[in-house]
Design an enzyme around this catalytic site. Structure first.
Site, PDB file in Angstrom:
ATOM      1  N   CYS A 337      61.101 105.741  58.198  1.00 38.52           N
ATOM      2  CA  CYS A 337      61.799 105.225  59.335  1.00 38.52           C
ATOM      3  C   CYS A 337      61.086 103.846  60.495  1.00 38.52           C
ATOM      4  O   CYS A 337      61.976 103.131  61.176  1.00 38.52           O
ATOM      5  CB  CYS A 337      61.712 106.870  59.783  1.00 38.52           C
ATOM      6  SG  CYS A 337      60.543 107.291  59.937  1.00 38.52           S
ATOM      7  N   ARG A 366      51.831 112.173  50.551  1.00 34.82           N
ATOM      8  CA  ARG A 366      51.937 112.962  51.402  1.00 34.82           C
ATOM      9  C   ARG A 366      50.465 113.599  51.073  1.00 34.82           C
ATOM     10  O   ARG A 366      50.893 113.948  49.436  1.00 34.82           O
ATOM     11  CB  ARG A 366      53.461 113.755  51.687  1.00 34.82           C
ATOM     12  CG  ARG A 366      54.174 112.871  51.852  1.00 34.82           C
ATOM     13  CD  ARG A 366      55.515 114.045  52.424  1.00 34.82           C
ATOM     14  NE  ARG A 366      56.546 112.923  52.790  1.00 34.82           N
ATOM     15  CZ  ARG A 366      57.668 113.714  52.954  1.00 34.82           C
ATOM     16  NH1 ARG A 366      57.902 114.721  53.754  1.00 34.82           N
ATOM     17  NH2 ARG A 366      58.889 113.372  53.929  1.00 34.82           N
ATOM     18  N   GLN A 384      62.449 109.053  47.634  1.00 35.71           N
ATOM     19  CA  GLN A 384      63.544 108.954  48.466  1.00 35.71           C
ATOM     20  C   GLN A 384      64.531 108.325  48.774  1.00 35.71           C
ATOM     21  O   GLN A 384      64.383 107.275  47.930  1.00 35.71           O
ATOM     22  CB  GLN A 384      63.186 110.071  49.970  1.00 35.71           C
ATOM     23  CG  GLN A 384      62.028 110.636  49.967  1.00 35.71           C
ATOM     24  CD  GLN A 384      61.723 110.806  51.651  1.00 35.71           C
ATOM     25  OE1 GLN A 384      61.102 109.711  52.851  1.00 35.71           O
ATOM     26  NE2 GLN A 384      62.645 111.943  52.393  1.00 35.71           N
ATOM     27  N   ASP A 386      66.619 107.602  51.065  1.00 39.98           N
ATOM     28  CA  ASP A 386      66.502 107.871  52.239  1.00 39.98           C
ATOM     29  C   ASP A 386      67.098 106.372  53.228  1.00 39.98           C
ATOM     30  O   ASP A 386      67.399 105.408  52.447  1.00 39.98           O
ATOM     31  CB  ASP A 386      64.895 107.408  52.743  1.00 39.98           C
ATOM     32  CG  ASP A 386      64.461 108.075  53.897  1.00 39.98           C
ATOM     33  OD1 ASP A 386      65.498 108.780  54.689  1.00 39.98           O
ATOM     34  OD2 ASP A 386      62.958 108.264  54.354  1.00 39.98           O
ATOM     35  N   HIS A 388      68.644 105.399  57.219  1.00 42.73           N
ATOM     36  CA  HIS A 388      68.595 105.266  58.333  1.00 42.73           C
ATOM     37  C   HIS A 388      69.806 104.991  59.149  1.00 42.73           C
ATOM     38  O   HIS A 388      70.519 103.825  58.933  1.00 42.73           O
ATOM     39  CB  HIS A 388      67.138 104.937  58.953  1.00 42.73           C
ATOM     40  CG  HIS A 388      66.363 106.184  58.851  1.00 42.73           C
ATOM     41  ND1 HIS A 388      65.395 105.785  57.677  1.00 42.73           N
ATOM     42  CD2 HIS A 388      65.093 106.624  59.564  1.00 42.73           C
ATOM     43  CE1 HIS A 388      64.359 106.162  57.390  1.00 42.73           C
ATOM     44  NE2 HIS A 388      64.469 107.396  58.175  1.00 42.73           N
ATOM     45  N   LYS A 467      67.817 119.473  62.565  1.00 43.98           N
ATOM     46  CA  LYS A 467      68.288 119.308  61.850  1.00 43.98           C
ATOM     47  C   LYS A 467      69.691 119.678  61.372  1.00 43.98           C
ATOM     48  O   LYS A 467      68.884 120.801  61.284  1.00 43.98           O
ATOM     49  CB  LYS A 467      67.106 118.514  60.513  1.00 43.98           C
ATOM     50  CG  LYS A 467      66.746 119.933  60.172  1.00 43.98           C
ATOM     51  CD  LYS A 467      65.252 119.249  59.498  1.00 43.98           C
ATOM     52  CE  LYS A 467      64.741 120.631  59.226  1.00 43.98           C
ATOM     53  NZ  LYS A 467      63.470 120.489  57.827  1.00 43.98           N
ATOM     54  N   HIS A 513      68.688 109.970  60.921  1.00 46.33           N
ATOM     55  CA  HIS A 513      67.215 110.237  59.918  1.00 46.33           C
ATOM     56  C   HIS A 513      68.525 111.003  58.334  1.00 46.33           C
ATOM     57  O   HIS A 513      68.247 112.429  59.270  1.00 46.33           O
ATOM     58  CB  HIS A 513      66.018 110.671  59.784  1.00 46.33           C
ATOM     59  CG  HIS A 513      65.597 110.240  60.906  1.00 46.33           C
ATOM     60  ND1 HIS A 513      63.869 109.224  60.541  1.00 46.33           N
ATOM     61  CD2 HIS A 513      65.026 110.659  62.256  1.00 46.33           C
ATOM     62  CE1 HIS A 513      63.731 108.801  61.713  1.00 46.33           C
ATOM     63  NE2 HIS A 513      64.494 109.463  62.605  1.00 46.33           N
TER      64      HIS A 513
END
Length: 638
Positions: A337, A366, A384, A386, A388, A467, A513
């Protein structure tokens, strides 16, 4: 003596003397109901069926067919297993905790000398069966905290002592069955004879209270059902799950591996696995571009100051890796992000430009403890899908619904059912109460407008916003957390994201997100188990393999292979001097959708004889006809 008024679910009211138990009430209705009753709900609280009633209120009996029954039976069966272990191994083993969980229960044991192995399971199960057959009464006792500590200390059960010492209540409840006693809130079944069908299933290690600095315990997993028929169905499903284990199939299909030389939780993708991954990533890019997303790429490391600004350093740093370059601290990104916000800030934005949708197949890392690593499902480095979405507050509803439609479309393509839940503010979080309320309301409104059923998951939101979590259901009806949609008012504030509104003034956007499949690694692990390794044609890393009957057809088989490859078919060729049956069996084990058998007839007619992996034979066809056939079948899956 004044009587108590007890109201039953059908509205019937009974007057009973204080001290009457739910069992007594059941017996007054019928002996069959009393025998079937294993617990009760009194004034909204779960209680033992033998618990004396001391006040008026509403009472509903929980029978063996009630929705709550299975969890109570499993929790009680955990005590039965602990009792069996103590009778078998005595002071050699200490008991700790044993809760019911989804599909079963476990109990954690500590021992310096006894190391449990699967060969112990039949011995423990036999003892459990003996205790169940004895039909021992299960009784609740209340003891002062100090007396309970003294009792368990005298028994050498130091973990029970520690649990009680952490409790603030002056009294604690204990459950006794035969010569076994355990600390527990209950409720429990009234007698051990209720347990008719149980099975120990696996072993694992677990740190006491989940802290790696504490002692390592031995966790024995098990399950229990109302009857042996249901148990057998469950065990058959477990066996099928073992056959589908993505780690096993990953080796057999030569998709991926792990190496201690590389490090735990870091995936080595083999050619076929990398091809599978590439197919999914190409699919993702196409679907995102179709829906108005722009593809972006951010750096792997960002200055530590940025992670402090975002709140990750304060709230998430235990899951991050840090390094230093030229005396400047950097954090290896655990999510994408921050870079996306910096891209947004690279130039002024107008309300006319919104929403912007940035998509990145971003690789993140991670810090996962070695004990939780699990094949592709829990790794340290992963990618991911991912994205935004930065939008105006009035655009939130439509953007969330758009993401939900995206999730629904992808779930249908891969053949998944799914459920949704709304996760609210956790204890460890950033942002104002008003921002959290607005964000939560926006997600709830989108869910309700869509008509999609959902559950509330209190306190499990991200630290920066609530979320929507989407749980996919696979072929074995197991749930997998993949897609998520998070609504964030906080990071745009912290990074001073703005847009110029219709009034010419600067305004604050909102950031969503979201991921659709989530971690590509995890999703591939789920897909392997969902399809049992037999991927649909469009996903198969190898769509066809050309096999010759004898060396006489080797040149033509090679020519067919080259034609198919040039046409974009993912194909292999097997020209080994082996029997045809052997080569076909190997191709079936590799779960390749089509085997193209080349014999003298096919060579003479310049055709191929397709054979599907389930053994079904198709009519011979020209090579270009097979190309069209494969492309048509593959397109139908999408």
């Amino acid at each position: 003596m004044s009587l108590l008024e007890i109201e039953l679910p059908d509205g019937t009211k009974k007057e009973v003397a204080p001290g009457t138990t739910p069992y007594d009430v059941a017996a007054s209705i019928g002996e069959g109901l009393a025998r079937q009753s294993i617990a009760a709900r009194f004034n909204g609280r779960l209680v033992d069926v033998g618990r004396p009633l001391e006040e008026s209120g509403s009472l509903s009996l929980i029978t063996q067919n009630s929705p709550e029954a299975l969890e109570i039976i499993r929790h009680s069966c955990a005590h039965l297993m602990a009792q069996a272990v103590k009778e078998l191994y005595g002071d050699e083993v200490q008991v700790t905790i044993g809760p019911a969980i989804k599909d079963g229960f476990y109990y954690d044991f500590y021992s310096e000398t006894k190391k449990f192995v699967p060969e112990d399971f039949p011995v423990i199960e036999k003892k459990m069966a003996e205790l169940a057959k004895a039909d021992l009464p299960v009784t609740r006792e209340v003891m002062t905290r100090d007396d309970a500590i003294a009792m368990f200390r005298g028994m050498g059960e130091s973990y029970k002592v520690e649990l009680i010492e952490d409790l603030q209540e002056p009294t604690v409840s204990l459950y006794r069955q035969g010569n076994f006693v355990d600390l527990c809130r209950g409720p429990h079944v009234p007698r051990t004879g209720v347990h008719k069908a149980f099975k120990l299933t696996s072993l694992a290690g677990a740190y006491w209270r989940g802290d790696e600095h504490n002692a390592m315990l031995q966790r024995v997993y098990a399950t229990a059902f109302l009857n042996k028929k249901d148990l057998n169905i469950h065990l058959e499903r477990l066996e099928e799950a073992r056959k589908r284990d993505h780690r096993k199939l990953g080796r057999e299909l030569d998709l991926f591996s792990f190496s201690e030389d590389a490090g735990g939780g870091l995936v080595l993708w083999h050619p076929k696995g990398a091809m599978l991954r590439t197919i999914i990533e190409d699919f993702e890019r196409k679907e995102h571009l179709k829906r108005g997303y722009d593809i972006v790429v951010g750096p792997q490391i960002l200055k530590t100051e940025l992670w402090k600004m975002s709140g990750h350093y304060e709230n998430y740093r235990e899951n991050m890796y840090f390094t230093e370059v030229d005396e400047q601290g950097y954090g290896i990104k655990p999510m994408n992000c921050l870079a996306h916000m910096l891209i947004y800030k690279s130039k002024p934005r107008s309300y006319r430009n919104l929403p912007v949708r940035y998509f990145e197949l971003g690789t993140v890392h991670r810090h996962e403890k070695s004990g939780v690593l699990h094949g592709l499902l829990r790794v340290r480095g992963f990618t991911q899908d991912d994205a935004h979405i930065i939008c105006r507050p009035d655009q939130i509803d439509e953007e969330v619904k758009g993401v939900m439609r995206f999730v629904q479309d992808v779930a249908a393509i891969f053949g998944f059912q799914y459920t949704m839940e709304l996760s609210t503010r956790p204890e460890k979080s950033i942002g104002s109460d008003s921002d959290w309320e607005q964000a939560t309301s926006a997600l709830r409104s989108a869910l309700e407008d869509s008509g999609q059923p959902y559950d509330i998951n209190e306190g499990d939101g991200a630290f920066y916003g609530p979320k929507i979590d989407v749980k996919l259901k696979d072929a074995l009806d197991r749930e997998w957390q993949c897609a998520t949609i998070q609504c964030d008012f906080t990071l745009p504030e912290r990074f001073d994201l703005t847009y110029v509104g219709t009034d010419g003034e600067k305004h604050r956007p909102v950031m969503l997100h979201r991921v659709i499949v989530g971690s590509i690694e995890r999703f591939i692990g789920v897909l392997i188990e969902h399809y049992a390794g037999s991927f649909p044609l469009w996903l198969s890393p190898v769509q066809a393999i050309v096999v010759n009957v004898t060396d006489n057809q080797a040149d033509y088989a090679q020519h067919v292979y080259e034609q198919l490859r040039a046409a974009g078919i993912r194909v292999e060729v097997d020209l080994r001097n082996e029997k045809l049956g052997f080569k076909i069996r190997e191709a079936q084990v590799a779960k390749i959708p089509y085997m193209l058998v080349i014999g003298d007839r096919e060579m003479a007619e310049e055709t191929v004889a397709p054979r599907y992996r389930d053994g079904k034979n198709l009519d011979s066809m020209k090579v270009d006809e097979f190309v069209d056939f494969v492309k048509s079948e593959a397109a139908a899956f999408k």
